[in-house]
Motif scaffolding. Structure first.
Motif, PDB file in Angstrom:
ATOM      1  N   ARG A  73       0.826  -1.206   0.000  1.00  0.00           N
ATOM      2  CA  ARG A  73       0.000   0.000   0.000  1.00  0.00           C
ATOM      3  C   ARG A  73       0.850   1.242   0.000  1.00  0.00           C
ATOM      4  O   ARG A  73       0.573   2.210  -0.714  1.00  0.00           O
ATOM      5  N   ALA A  74       1.908   1.210   0.810  1.00  0.00           N
ATOM      6  CA  ALA A  74       2.814   2.353   0.878  1.00  0.00           C
ATOM      7  C   ALA A  74       3.417   2.583  -0.505  1.00  0.00           C
ATOM      8  O   ALA A  74       3.537   3.716  -0.968  1.00  0.00           O
ATOM      9  N   GLY A  75       3.778   1.469  -1.165  1.00  0.00           N
ATOM     10  CA  GLY A  75       4.365   1.569  -2.496  1.00  0.00           C
ATOM     11  C   GLY A  75       3.416   2.204  -3.497  1.00  0.00           C
ATOM     12  O   GLY A  75       3.840   2.936  -4.394  1.00  0.00           O
ATOM     13  N   LEU A  76       2.148   1.957  -3.316  1.00  0.00           N
ATOM     14  CA  LEU A  76       1.155   2.509  -4.244  1.00  0.00           C
ATOM     15  C   LEU A  76       0.878   3.977  -3.955  1.00  0.00           C
ATOM     16  O   LEU A  76       0.351   4.696  -4.808  1.00  0.00           O
ATOM     17  N   MET A  77       1.217   4.411  -2.743  1.00  0.00           N
ATOM     18  CA  MET A  77       0.957   5.770  -2.299  1.00  0.00           C
ATOM     19  C   MET A  77      -0.518   6.146  -2.486  1.00  0.00           C
ATOM     20  O   MET A  77      -0.850   7.204  -3.024  1.00  0.00           O
ATOM     21  N   LEU A  78      -1.398   5.229  -2.067  1.00  0.00           N
ATOM     22  CA  LEU A  78      -2.834   5.500  -2.154  1.00  0.00           C
ATOM     23  C   LEU A  78      -3.366   5.738  -0.743  1.00  0.00           C
ATOM     24  O   LEU A  78      -2.996   5.019   0.186  1.00  0.00           O
ATOM     25  N   SER A  79      -4.238   6.725  -0.620  1.00  0.00           N
ATOM     26  CA  SER A  79      -4.912   6.914   0.663  1.00  0.00           C
ATOM     27  C   SER A  79      -5.947   5.808   0.816  1.00  0.00           C
ATOM     28  O   SER A  79      -6.254   5.097  -0.144  1.00  0.00           O
ATOM     29  N   THR A  80      -6.488   5.669   2.015  1.00  0.00           N
ATOM     30  CA  THR A  80      -7.512   4.658   2.245  1.00  0.00           C
ATOM     31  C   THR A  80      -8.679   4.850   1.285  1.00  0.00           C
ATOM     32  O   THR A  80      -9.226   3.899   0.731  1.00  0.00           O
ATOM     33  N   ARG A  81      -9.063   6.113   1.078  1.00  0.00           N
ATOM     34  CA  ARG A  81     -10.197   6.403   0.192  1.00  0.00           C
ATOM     35  C   ARG A  81      -9.853   6.072  -1.262  1.00  0.00           C
ATOM     36  O   ARG A  81     -10.684   5.516  -1.989  1.00  0.00           O
ATOM     37  N   GLU A  82      -8.645   6.426  -1.668  1.00  0.00           N
ATOM     38  CA  GLU A  82      -8.252   6.139  -3.058  1.00  0.00           C
ATOM     39  C   GLU A  82      -8.183   4.630  -3.300  1.00  0.00           C
ATOM     40  O   GLU A  82      -8.606   4.144  -4.344  1.00  0.00           O
ATOM     41  N   LEU A  83      -7.663   3.908  -2.308  1.00  0.00           N
ATOM     42  CA  LEU A  83      -7.602   2.455  -2.455  1.00  0.00           C
ATOM     43  C   LEU A  83      -9.021   1.888  -2.591  1.00  0.00           C
ATOM     44  O   LEU A  83      -9.273   1.010  -3.417  1.00  0.00           O
ATOM     45  N   TYR A  84      -9.932   2.446  -1.800  1.00  0.00           N
ATOM     46  CA  TYR A  84     -11.329   1.982  -1.864  1.00  0.00           C
ATOM     47  C   TYR A  84     -11.893   2.169  -3.271  1.00  0.00           C
ATOM     48  O   TYR A  84     -12.513   1.262  -3.835  1.00  0.00           O
ATOM     49  N   VAL A  85     -11.638   3.342  -3.841  1.00  0.00           N
ATOM     50  CA  VAL A  85     -12.152   3.615  -5.188  1.00  0.00           C
ATOM     51  C   VAL A  85     -11.533   2.630  -6.184  1.00  0.00           C
ATOM     52  O   VAL A  85     -12.234   2.046  -7.025  1.00  0.00           O
ATOM     53  N   ALA A  86     -10.202   2.418  -6.069  1.00  0.00           N
ATOM     54  CA  ALA A  86      -9.523   1.498  -6.987  1.00  0.00           C
ATOM     55  C   ALA A  86     -10.107   0.091  -6.864  1.00  0.00           C
ATOM     56  O   ALA A  86     -10.411  -0.564  -7.873  1.00  0.00           O
ATOM     57  N   VAL A  87     -10.288  -0.354  -5.620  1.00  0.00           N
ATOM     58  CA  VAL A  87     -10.848  -1.695  -5.406  1.00  0.00           C
ATOM     59  C   VAL A  87     -12.271  -1.763  -5.977  1.00  0.00           C
ATOM     60  O   VAL A  87     -12.642  -2.734  -6.640  1.00  0.00           O
ATOM     61  N   ALA A  88     -13.057  -0.684  -5.740  1.00  0.00           N
ATOM     62  CA  ALA A  88     -14.436  -0.678  -6.231  1.00  0.00           C
ATOM     63  C   ALA A  88     -14.470  -0.819  -7.752  1.00  0.00           C
ATOM     64  O   ALA A  88     -15.310  -1.536  -8.302  1.00  0.00           O
TER      65      ALA A  88
END
Ligand code: ATP
Ligand code: MG
Lengths: 264, 316
Positions: B147-162
């Protein structure tokens, strides 16, 4: 003597054994292409088991089943279907939760590579749709495509049994008591359907109702206790002493439809 | 139900789904995390449903297949320093191959034998993950920095996963409604008829099992990125039970019910875990309660109730 034509189906000493019981005992039989044959005999004679041995549902314990020159004794049911062997079941074996057209889609795709479409739509190809239309028409089920099978009358379900076996242009059609349990009117209707089948199709018909069976076929095989006891023309069956003996003392066995004992 | 009202219903359901998916973005990050997990496990539950609902064979090994993907992603990305997309690809591939092997072993069985055989196969995976310490880290598991490597916030990760889950859901929906999907339902309802129609039943079941494992693998790869940690508990039996329970709660054979099931089970887990350690016991009890009161699942039950009402209306 040399046969004029190679038989399309040749059974040699076919035996199916369940434990100590030989349900089919060294049955040999030969059918010419385009022939209509009835297999009759009392309950438990081994008629359905013989069908199971021909279609591979229950492979024979011993003996050979040769279809159009191919020894298919050890082949799987689907392998035999691909050679052109189709059947109906004595006990209605349909996809009850599905509509008529979905049953027919499954039937028509069984022999086609289109069944391996993983993300495509469920529609049939033009040729398949024509094939299904033709089979539904022959079975007089046209216009019933979207009815759910379990909501149809029993008679219509028996018609669908036939329709599903007719797609994919089979060369050998095995009908296991297609008219069992039907009213007299429905029987006549089903007999008409069978009579109208293409003449080049080889048909084997198991039927308890002699009047119905004898009017539909060229030749009759009579079974009892797993063995073939008589083979003859329809015209001389009733007067055959062996046949009379089989049915003697229980004359109603001839007209009582199958009670549907242990079936595949 | 007329086709007009069903179209309207569909549009409404679609809108409702969009609102539901967007809702967590307005909530504190804790809820965003839970929502991400719900989406990932919905994919696992859908992969279970492909087998349980469409082939009529109930598997108890999908946690192991899912977790294998998670392990492979974390190992290849963290220990072998592979780029994340490649690691995820390998994770999905590993899950798919594992499912192919399981499928070859299991498809000739059905009913409770299938359940028990897949359970045993899943246990083998769990045993390997626990014992093969040099690779899996044993009980300590593997920790990553994906996750750190992706530099995504929790919200951004949620959108990506969605977005990924939406694509996978669409693919699975096409899959179960394809000619192959109809074949699977045919096998579920009548194997002997299918064989005499020319279908090679074991072959089709093996393909279905493999495809189901592929989808479970995608869920497992997403989970690796989301959780950044994997241990034997990710491949253990309770994970397979949870995946199956989600599919059942949502209603087997409904596919989308998996989202409802995933939501209910994960919300329950969060609620229960805040008061007691005995989540697994609650999980088991939930399973029993559902089997007794709504074996057709929540969506199935709702459908039945609606159908019942529709019928009583049309009857004089
Ligand atoms: N799968 C099976 N296992 C054990 N015995 C069987 C099996 N199938 C059939 N049998 C037995 O084999 C014998 C022949 O049965 P089969 O069903 O072939 O008779 P049939 O001539 O079709 O009778 P019916 O007119 O009642 O349909 C019967 O005694 C039956 O109980
Ligand atoms: Mg019979």
């Amino acid at each position: 003597m040399r046969a004029v034509a190679e038989p399309i189906l040749k059974l040699t000493d076919v035996t199916v054994q369940f434990g100590a019981l030989k349900a089919v005992d060294k049955v040999s039989m030969s059918l010419n292409a385009g022939e209509r044959r009835a297999v009759i005999g009392p309950n438990g004679a081994g008629k359905t088991t013989l069908f199971n041995a021909i279609t591979g549902t229950i492979p024979p314990t011993s003996g050979r089943v040769v279809f159009d020159g191919v020894d298919m004794s050890r082949m799987s049911p689907q392998g035999r279907a691909h050679l052109g062997v189709a059947r109906t079941f004595q006990i209605t074996n349909l996809f009850g939760r599905m509509s008529v057209i979905e049953n027919m889609r499954l039937a028509v795709r069984g022999l086609s590579p289109t069944k391996f479409s993983f993300f495509g739509t469920d529609d049939l190809t033009e040729a398949q749709a024509d094939d299904v239309r033709r089979a539904l028409l022959s079975s007089r089920l046209d216009g019933r495509e979207h009815v759910v099978v379990k909501e149809m009358s029993y008679g219509e379900q028996r018609q669908l049994e036939v329709a599903m076996a007719l797609v994919g242009t089979p060369r050998l059609l095995l009908l296991d008591e297609p008219a069992a349990g039907l009213s007299p009117a429905e029987r006549t209707f089903l007999a008409d359907i069978i009579r109208a089948l293409p003449r080049e199709l080889t048909v084997v018909l198991i039927e308890h109702d002699m009047d119905l069976a004898l009017g539909l076929v060229d030749y009759v095989t009579v079974m009892q206790n797993g063995v073939v006891i008589v083979e003859s023309d329809p015209s001389s069956i009733r007067t055959n002493p062996l046949v009379q003996e089989v049915y003697l003392g229980k004359p109603h066995a001839v007209v009582v439809p199958g009670e549907g004992n242990a079936d595949a | 139900m007329t086709s007009k009202t069903s179209t309207t219903l569909r549009i409404l359901a679609g809108l409702a789904a969009l609102v539901l998916v967007a809702a967590p973005l307005a909530m504190p990050t804790y809820y965003v995390s839970v929502a991400t997990q719900i989406l990932i496990f919905a994919v696992l539950a859908m992969s279970v449903d492909v087998l349980a609902g469409f082939t009529g064979r109930t598997p108890l090994c999908h946690g192991a297949i899912f977790g294998t993907s998670t392990y492979v992603v974390l190992y290849t990305a963290t220990v072998m320093h592979m780029p994340l997309p490649l690691a995820m690809l390998l994770g999905v591939l590993a899950a798919t191959v594992l499912a192919l092997v399981f499928g070859l072993l299991a498809v000739r069985t059905s009913g409770v034998y299938f359940l028990l055989l897949t359970l045993a196969l899943g246990l083998i995976v769990w045993g390997i993950c626990l014992r093969w310490t040099e690779v899996t880290g044993g009980e300590n598991g593997l920790r990553g920095q994906l996750r750190a490597g992706l530099m995504l916030s929790t919200r951004e990760l949620y959108v990506a996963v969605a977005v990924v889950v939406a694509l996978v859901t669409f693919a699975m929906w096409r899959f179960v409604h394809s000619p192959f999907g109809l074949t699977l339902r045919g096998i579920r309802d009548g194997e002997s008829r299918m064989a005499s129609l020319g279908y090679n039943v074991p072959l089709h079941l093996t393909i279905a099992f493999t495809a189901s494992g592929f989808f479970a693998g995608i869920a497992g790869a997403l989970y690796a990125v989301f959780n950044d940690f994997v241990s034997p508990s990710t491949v253990q039996l309770s994970q397979s039970v949870a995946g199956l329970l989600m599919a059942i709660v949502g209603g087997v054979g409904t596919l989308f019910g998996a989202f409802v099931g995933s939501f209910i089970i994960i919300a329950l887990e969060q609620a229960v875990s805040s008061v007691t350690e005995r989540w697994l016991m609650v999980l088991g009890l939930t399973f029993i309660v559902i089997m007794i009161f709504a074996p057709e699942g929540v969506i199935g039950k709702a459908r039945l109730l609606m159908a019942g009402r529709g019928q009583s209306k049309t009857k004089p």
